[in-house]
Design a protein around this motif. Structure first.
Motif, PDB file in Angstrom:
ATOM      1  N   LYS A   1      -8.313   9.481   7.330  1.00  0.00           N
ATOM      2  CA  LYS A   1      -9.229  10.109   8.275  1.00  0.00           C
ATOM      3  C   LYS A   1      -9.873   9.058   9.164  1.00  0.00           C
ATOM      4  CE  LYS A   1     -13.182  13.242   8.624  1.00  0.00           C
ATOM      5  NZ  LYS A   1     -13.635  12.654   9.844  1.00  0.00           N
ATOM      6  N   ALA A   2     -10.268   7.934   8.576  1.00  0.00           N
ATOM      7  CA  ALA A   2     -10.872   6.858   9.359  1.00  0.00           C
ATOM      8  C   ALA A   2      -9.880   6.304  10.376  1.00  0.00           C
ATOM      9  CB  ALA A   2     -11.360   5.747   8.439  1.00  0.00           C
ATOM     10  N   GLN A   3      -8.625   6.147   9.976  1.00  0.00           N
ATOM     11  CA  GLN A   3      -7.597   5.668  10.899  1.00  0.00           C
ATOM     12  C   GLN A   3      -7.381   6.671  12.032  1.00  0.00           C
ATOM     13  OE1 GLN A   3      -4.214   5.037   8.352  1.00  0.00           O
ATOM     14  NE2 GLN A   3      -4.854   2.954   7.813  1.00  0.00           N
ATOM     15  N   PHE A   4      -7.357   7.949  11.700  1.00  0.00           N
ATOM     16  CA  PHE A   4      -7.166   8.987  12.705  1.00  0.00           C
ATOM     17  C   PHE A   4      -8.333   9.001  13.681  1.00  0.00           C
ATOM     18  CE2 PHE A   4      -7.848  13.339  14.201  1.00  0.00           C
ATOM     19  CZ  PHE A   4      -6.625  13.576  14.824  1.00  0.00           C
ATOM     20  N   ASP A   5      -9.556   8.925  13.139  1.00  0.00           N
ATOM     21  CA  ASP A   5     -10.743   8.933  13.994  1.00  0.00           C
ATOM     22  C   ASP A   5     -10.749   7.732  14.933  1.00  0.00           C
ATOM     23  OD1 ASP A   5     -11.545  11.258  12.754  1.00  0.00           O
ATOM     24  OD2 ASP A   5     -13.067  10.289  11.488  1.00  0.00           O
ATOM     25  N   GLU A   6     -10.375   6.573  14.426  1.00  0.00           N
ATOM     26  CA  GLU A   6     -10.329   5.362  15.253  1.00  0.00           C
ATOM     27  C   GLU A   6      -9.277   5.492  16.355  1.00  0.00           C
ATOM     28  OE1 GLU A   6     -11.514   1.834  16.719  1.00  0.00           O
ATOM     29  OE2 GLU A   6     -12.467   2.915  15.081  1.00  0.00           O
ATOM     30  N   ALA A   7      -8.116   6.030  16.017  1.00  0.00           N
ATOM     31  CA  ALA A   7      -7.065   6.223  17.018  1.00  0.00           C
ATOM     32  C   ALA A   7      -7.502   7.237  18.071  1.00  0.00           C
ATOM     33  CB  ALA A   7      -5.784   6.696  16.337  1.00  0.00           C
ATOM     34  N   GLU A   8      -8.208   8.252  17.647  1.00  0.00           N
ATOM     35  CA  GLU A   8      -8.692   9.264  18.583  1.00  0.00           C
ATOM     36  C   GLU A   8      -9.724   8.673  19.548  1.00  0.00           C
ATOM     37  OE1 GLU A   8     -10.971  12.680  17.006  1.00  0.00           O
ATOM     38  OE2 GLU A   8      -9.295  13.862  17.771  1.00  0.00           O
ATOM     39  N   LYS A   9     -10.606   7.813  19.035  1.00  0.00           N
ATOM     40  CA  LYS A   9     -11.591   7.154  19.875  1.00  0.00           C
ATOM     41  C   LYS A   9     -10.921   6.262  20.924  1.00  0.00           C
ATOM     42  CE  LYS A   9     -15.356   6.953  16.536  1.00  0.00           C
ATOM     43  NZ  LYS A   9     -16.148   6.079  15.663  1.00  0.00           N
ATOM     44  N   LYS A  10      -9.882   5.541  20.501  1.00  0.00           N
ATOM     45  CA  LYS A  10      -9.155   4.666  21.431  1.00  0.00           C
ATOM     46  C   LYS A  10      -8.450   5.481  22.510  1.00  0.00           C
ATOM     47  CE  LYS A  10      -8.357   0.744  18.394  1.00  0.00           C
ATOM     48  NZ  LYS A  10      -7.362  -0.073  17.685  1.00  0.00           N
TER      49      LYS A  10
ATOM     50  N   LYS B   1       0.816  -1.224   0.000  1.00  0.00           N
ATOM     51  CA  LYS B   1       0.000   0.000   0.000  1.00  0.00           C
ATOM     52  C   LYS B   1       0.848   1.271   0.000  1.00  0.00           C
ATOM     53  CE  LYS B   1      -3.912  -2.288   1.897  1.00  0.00           C
ATOM     54  NZ  LYS B   1      -5.215  -2.151   2.343  1.00  0.00           N
ATOM     55  N   ILE B   2       1.936   1.222  -0.751  1.00  0.00           N
ATOM     56  CA  ILE B   2       2.777   2.393  -0.941  1.00  0.00           C
ATOM     57  C   ILE B   2       2.038   3.354  -1.861  1.00  0.00           C
ATOM     58  CG2 ILE B   2       5.001   3.182  -1.875  1.00  0.00           C
ATOM     59  CD1 ILE B   2       5.302   1.512   0.664  1.00  0.00           C
ATOM     60  N   SER B   3       2.162   4.648  -1.617  1.00  0.00           N
ATOM     61  CA  SER B   3       1.460   5.631  -2.446  1.00  0.00           C
ATOM     62  C   SER B   3       2.047   5.661  -3.860  1.00  0.00           C
ATOM     63  CB  SER B   3       1.569   7.020  -1.829  1.00  0.00           C
ATOM     64  OG  SER B   3       2.893   7.514  -1.955  1.00  0.00           O
TER      65      SER B   3
ATOM     66  N   ALA C   1      -9.732   8.550  -1.887  1.00  0.00           N
ATOM     67  CA  ALA C   1      -9.780   7.281  -1.150  1.00  0.00           C
ATOM     68  C   ALA C   1      -8.700   7.235  -0.083  1.00  0.00           C
ATOM     69  CB  ALA C   1      -9.631   6.108  -2.108  1.00  0.00           C
ATOM     70  N   ILE C   2      -7.528   7.726  -0.401  1.00  0.00           N
ATOM     71  CA  ILE C   2      -6.430   7.741   0.560  1.00  0.00           C
ATOM     72  C   ILE C   2      -6.766   8.657   1.726  1.00  0.00           C
ATOM     73  CG2 ILE C   2      -4.030   8.452   0.921  1.00  0.00           C
ATOM     74  CD1 ILE C   2      -3.515   7.539  -1.992  1.00  0.00           C
ATOM     75  N   LYS C   3      -7.274   9.842   1.427  1.00  0.00           N
ATOM     76  CA  LYS C   3      -7.633  10.782   2.492  1.00  0.00           C
ATOM     77  C   LYS C   3      -8.732  10.211   3.383  1.00  0.00           C
ATOM     78  CE  LYS C   3      -6.233  15.143   0.410  1.00  0.00           C
ATOM     79  NZ  LYS C   3      -6.659  16.468  -0.039  1.00  0.00           N
ATOM     80  N   ALA C   4      -9.712   9.545   2.798  1.00  0.00           N
ATOM     81  CA  ALA C   4     -10.794   8.943   3.573  1.00  0.00           C
ATOM     82  C   ALA C   4     -10.249   7.849   4.490  1.00  0.00           C
ATOM     83  CB  ALA C   4     -11.860   8.376   2.643  1.00  0.00           C
ATOM     84  N   ARG C   5      -9.327   7.017   3.968  1.00  0.00           N
ATOM     85  CA  ARG C   5      -8.740   5.947   4.781  1.00  0.00           C
ATOM     86  C   ARG C   5      -7.931   6.531   5.937  1.00  0.00           C
ATOM     87  NH1 ARG C   5      -3.706   3.165   4.082  1.00  0.00           N
ATOM     88  NH2 ARG C   5      -3.511   4.333   2.152  1.00  0.00           N
TER      89      ARG C   5
END
Length: 72
Positions: free
Chosen positions: A60-69, A21-23, A54-58
């Motif tokens: 953001k989702a990772q950031f949101d999940e880390a923030e929730k944790k 998953k390299i850019s 798609a990359i930005k959405a992924r």
């Protein structure tokens, strides 16, 4: 302008970069080829790089999940 053909070794390297998953931009630098060339070859392999949205959405989702944790 001469065409720089893709050999089997380069294609295997590209497949590995895609699997990791390299850019697209980073893959182009690693392969020492233009982004358009790398993107076209990836599409031919049936594994195109995701678009910027798609990359930005992924991410953001990772950031949101880390923030929730972190808030638990």
């Amino acid at each position: 302008m001469a065409k720089n053909r893709w050999d089997d070794e380069q294609i295997e390297i590209l497949k590995g970069l895609i699997a990791r998953k390299i850019s697209l931009a980073r893959a182009a630098v690693i392969m020492k080829r233009p982004q358009s060339s790398v993107q076209i070859q990836a599409r031919r392999l049936g594994a195109p790089f995701p678009g910027v949205r798609a990359i930005k959405a992924r991410l953001k989702a990772q950031f949101d999940e880390a923030e929730k944790k972190a808030l638990r």
